[in-house]
Design a protein around this motif. Structure first.
Motif, PDB file in Angstrom:
ATOM      1  N   LEU A 253      -2.744   6.708  -5.769  1.00  0.00           N
ATOM      2  CA  LEU A 253      -1.998   6.116  -6.885  1.00  0.00           C
ATOM      3  C   LEU A 253      -0.516   6.494  -6.893  1.00  0.00           C
ATOM      4  O   LEU A 253       0.365   5.623  -6.975  1.00  0.00           O
ATOM      5  CB  LEU A 253      -2.642   6.515  -8.217  1.00  0.00           C
ATOM      6  CG  LEU A 253      -1.976   5.927  -9.476  1.00  0.00           C
ATOM      7  CD1 LEU A 253      -2.030   4.408  -9.440  1.00  0.00           C
ATOM      8  CD2 LEU A 253      -2.672   6.461 -10.732  1.00  0.00           C
ATOM      9  N   ALA A 254      -0.222   7.788  -6.824  1.00  0.00           N
ATOM     10  CA  ALA A 254       1.175   8.229  -6.900  1.00  0.00           C
ATOM     11  C   ALA A 254       2.000   7.663  -5.745  1.00  0.00           C
ATOM     12  O   ALA A 254       3.124   7.187  -5.940  1.00  0.00           O
ATOM     13  CB  ALA A 254       1.247   9.754  -6.907  1.00  0.00           C
ATOM     14  N   SER A 255       1.434   7.699  -4.538  1.00  0.00           N
ATOM     15  CA  SER A 255       2.147   7.167  -3.373  1.00  0.00           C
ATOM     16  C   SER A 255       2.412   5.683  -3.526  1.00  0.00           C
ATOM     17  O   SER A 255       3.511   5.195  -3.223  1.00  0.00           O
ATOM     18  CB  SER A 255       1.326   7.413  -2.102  1.00  0.00           C
ATOM     19  OG  SER A 255       1.196   8.794  -1.843  1.00  0.00           O
ATOM     20  N   THR A 256       1.420   4.943  -4.012  1.00  0.00           N
ATOM     21  CA  THR A 256       1.571   3.495  -4.165  1.00  0.00           C
ATOM     22  C   THR A 256       2.650   3.161  -5.183  1.00  0.00           C
ATOM     23  O   THR A 256       3.496   2.285  -4.952  1.00  0.00           O
ATOM     24  CB  THR A 256       0.235   2.859  -4.578  1.00  0.00           C
ATOM     25  OG1 THR A 256      -0.740   3.104  -3.555  1.00  0.00           O
ATOM     26  CG2 THR A 256       0.382   1.363  -4.777  1.00  0.00           C
ATOM     27  N   ILE A 257       2.644   3.853  -6.319  1.00  0.00           N
ATOM     28  CA  ILE A 257       3.642   3.581  -7.363  1.00  0.00           C
ATOM     29  C   ILE A 257       5.049   3.836  -6.840  1.00  0.00           C
ATOM     30  O   ILE A 257       5.960   3.014  -7.010  1.00  0.00           O
ATOM     31  CB  ILE A 257       3.365   4.434  -8.614  1.00  0.00           C
ATOM     32  CG1 ILE A 257       2.094   3.950  -9.320  1.00  0.00           C
ATOM     33  CG2 ILE A 257       4.554   4.380  -9.581  1.00  0.00           C
ATOM     34  CD1 ILE A 257       1.675   4.811 -10.485  1.00  0.00           C
ATOM     35  N   VAL A 258       5.247   4.993  -6.197  1.00  0.00           N
ATOM     36  CA  VAL A 258       6.580   5.337  -5.692  1.00  0.00           C
ATOM     37  C   VAL A 258       7.052   4.308  -4.674  1.00  0.00           C
ATOM     38  O   VAL A 258       8.189   3.818  -4.735  1.00  0.00           O
ATOM     39  CB  VAL A 258       6.581   6.746  -5.068  1.00  0.00           C
ATOM     40  CG1 VAL A 258       7.903   7.009  -4.360  1.00  0.00           C
ATOM     41  CG2 VAL A 258       6.361   7.803  -6.141  1.00  0.00           C
ATOM     42  N   LEU A 259       6.180   3.958  -3.731  1.00  0.00           N
ATOM     43  CA  LEU A 259       6.585   3.007  -2.697  1.00  0.00           C
ATOM     44  C   LEU A 259       6.889   1.631  -3.276  1.00  0.00           C
ATOM     45  O   LEU A 259       7.847   0.977  -2.864  1.00  0.00           O
ATOM     46  CB  LEU A 259       5.501   2.889  -1.626  1.00  0.00           C
ATOM     47  CG  LEU A 259       5.337   4.074  -0.683  1.00  0.00           C
ATOM     48  CD1 LEU A 259       4.315   3.753   0.403  1.00  0.00           C
ATOM     49  CD2 LEU A 259       6.662   4.454  -0.039  1.00  0.00           C
ATOM     50  N   TRP A 260       6.091   1.175  -4.234  1.00  0.00           N
ATOM     51  CA  TRP A 260       6.325  -0.146  -4.813  1.00  0.00           C
ATOM     52  C   TRP A 260       7.655  -0.179  -5.574  1.00  0.00           C
ATOM     53  O   TRP A 260       8.380  -1.176  -5.528  1.00  0.00           O
ATOM     54  CB  TRP A 260       5.165  -0.556  -5.718  1.00  0.00           C
ATOM     55  CG  TRP A 260       3.966  -1.049  -4.960  1.00  0.00           C
ATOM     56  CD1 TRP A 260       3.459  -0.535  -3.789  1.00  0.00           C
ATOM     57  CD2 TRP A 260       3.137  -2.158  -5.295  1.00  0.00           C
ATOM     58  NE1 TRP A 260       2.354  -1.245  -3.396  1.00  0.00           N
ATOM     59  CE2 TRP A 260       2.128  -2.252  -4.300  1.00  0.00           C
ATOM     60  CE3 TRP A 260       3.114  -3.064  -6.348  1.00  0.00           C
ATOM     61  CZ2 TRP A 260       1.139  -3.236  -4.331  1.00  0.00           C
ATOM     62  CZ3 TRP A 260       2.121  -4.039  -6.385  1.00  0.00           C
ATOM     63  CH2 TRP A 260       1.158  -4.121  -5.378  1.00  0.00           C
ATOM     64  N   VAL A 261       7.976   0.913  -6.259  1.00  0.00           N
ATOM     65  CA  VAL A 261       9.258   0.986  -6.969  1.00  0.00           C
ATOM     66  C   VAL A 261      10.416   0.970  -5.974  1.00  0.00           C
ATOM     67  O   VAL A 261      11.408   0.262  -6.151  1.00  0.00           O
ATOM     68  CB  VAL A 261       9.324   2.247  -7.857  1.00  0.00           C
ATOM     69  CG1 VAL A 261      10.746   2.473  -8.373  1.00  0.00           C
ATOM     70  CG2 VAL A 261       8.359   2.123  -9.022  1.00  0.00           C
TER      71      VAL A 261
END
Length: 446
Positions: A253-261
């Protein structure tokens, strides 16, 4: 058992690795060349076919839509069927669609072919960055991916030459025919680039992985002895695939959010200024020829931007470089929006291209590192796909803001908006991002 990852991480830069980096970089150059030529090609098409502004917008958007879908699907395909296989097929799709675009007889046909061209373009980038990342030893992994991304700048330079030298003489179709070369280049990829050993090991093909790494060890003068390797090989996983929903599980989750931002913000900010800079400069009072001259000089500032990021990313870390270069981009966007003289426009514009492309390079280095091998291409592909939404929206929002406030205030407000976008992304990376420098891909993600 053979620990492929540990053996790769002990290697120096080998001839095989340099060849893979160069050949993937040529594919990257072709992608950038298409993006760089589109402005000149579309202007010529609009004149020949008497297209409206709305139709030209649809033509440009069709390629962006294709890039988004291509990035998402190719990422999942690369985790299922292999990185090299996907690179090969998307280059063929891109090259064939681009070549056929040159034979278009009507607007609808061209829009459809531009979609498939974009599909191939979008699909190549996450697969290639994943392949280079997985072939690279830990200590030079980030540098190598940024060097791969630096081929983007050369692609824009080639595009400028094609647009300047060929299109005025032979018409817009020549631009698309030049874009057909990737289909032929795919044959070179087929024979010259092996599959990722990390991926092969994950799929239970340890003998194939061992053969590839053994060739690299031989080139480096390393004599590997399995019985002396005290490290345990990672468990082999066959026929396991990560879905889109899995990217939003607690593990990722954390990795996905950061990358999408990061991807959305960079795409929005970059395409918010790079596609409109000549037009905005003309509105600010510069002649069209002068605006193109300024833009070309600014583009050259991309090269030291990539080089400095490649140097720093292995010394101070991905996270710090991303934050610094994103904040540098935000500051440069603010200054560029408030520039009052020609010298200020040129200076701040160069800083804007320098920092933004350095941030792009670091993003491509960082993205494959935050997911495990089983999810690496899928996660990278979906982040790139979401980022294309920003690339789709920015060119439409910029002229609305510019027109709503008038030329003087509109120019400033456009770059104030972009300043805020880059600053927000920097804050998110600084707070939520994780450092991956100096860690093996398995250590980062397990």
């Amino acid at each position: 058992m053979v620990n492929i990852s540990a053996r790769i991480d002990r290697l120096p830069s080998t001839p095989m690795l340099r060849k893979i980096l160069f050949l993937c970089g040529i594919g990257w150059l072709f992608d950038a060349m298409d993006q760089g030529m589109v402005a000149g090609v579309m202007a010529s098409i609009g004149k020949d076919w008497a297209l409206s502004t709305g139709q030209l917008g649809v033509l440009g958007s069709s390629a962006m839509l294709g890039m988004a879908i291509g990035a998402a699907l190719s990422g999942m395909a690369a985790d299922r069927w292999g990185r090299r296989t996907v690179i090969l097929w998307v280059l063929i799709i891109y090259g064939v669609a681009s070549g056929l675009s040159g034979f278009s007889t009507n607007f609808t046909m061209l829009v459809i072919l531009r979609f498939f061209t974009g599909f191939g373009l979008g699909g190549e980038l996450p697969a290639a960055s994943t392949l280079v990342s997985e072939f690279s030893p830990t200590r030079i992994r980030g540098r190598n991916v940024i060097l791969l991304e630096s081929f983007w700048a050369w692609g824009w330079i080639v595009a400028a030459l094609v647009a300047y030298l060929l299109i005025p003489v032979y018409g817009w179709r020549i631009g698309f025919w030049v874009g057909a070369f990737p289909a032929l280049f795919a044959a070179v990829i087929q024979r010259a680039i092996p599959e990722s050993p990390r991926y092969l090991e994950l799929r239970g093909k340890s003998d194939e992985a061992d053969a590839i790494v053994s060739r690299m060890e031989k080139q480096a003068g390393i004599n590997y002895k399995p019985e002396s390797d005290s490290e345990t090989a990672p468990k082999k996983v066959n026929n396991v695939h990560v879905s889109f929903a899995d990217l939003w599980s607690k593990k990722y989750l954390a990795s996905t959010i950061v990358l999408w931002v990061i991807w959305f913000g960079l795409n929005f900010g970059y395409y918010g200024f790079v596609l409109w800079t000549p037009t905005l400069l003309v509105g600010k009072g510069f002649a069209l020829v002068k605006s193109f001259e300024f833009t070309l000089i600014m583009c050259l500032a991309q090269l030291p931007g990539y080089a400095s990021a490649a140097y720093l990313v292995e010394r101070i870390g991905r996270k710090k470089v991303l934050v610094v270069y994103l904040l540098g981009t935000a500051l440069a966007a603010w200054l560029f929006g408030h520039a009052g003289t020609a010298n200020q426009v040129l200076l701040y514009g160069c800083l804007l291209y320098f920092f933004s492309l350095g941030a792009w390079g670091c993003t491509y280095a960082y993205t494959p590192e935050v997911y495990p091998t089983v999810a690496r291409a899928t996660g990278s592909g979906w982040a790139a796909a979401f980022g294309r939404l920003g690339a789709f929206l920015a060119p439409m929002i910029v002229p609305v803001i510019y027109s709503a406030y008038g030329q003087a205030a509109g120019y400033k407000n456009v770059f104030i908006m972009l300043t805020v976008v880059f600053a927000v992304v920097a804050i998110v990376v600084g707070i939520v991002g994780k450092e991956t420098m100096g860690k093996s891909l398995e250590e980062i993600t397990d």
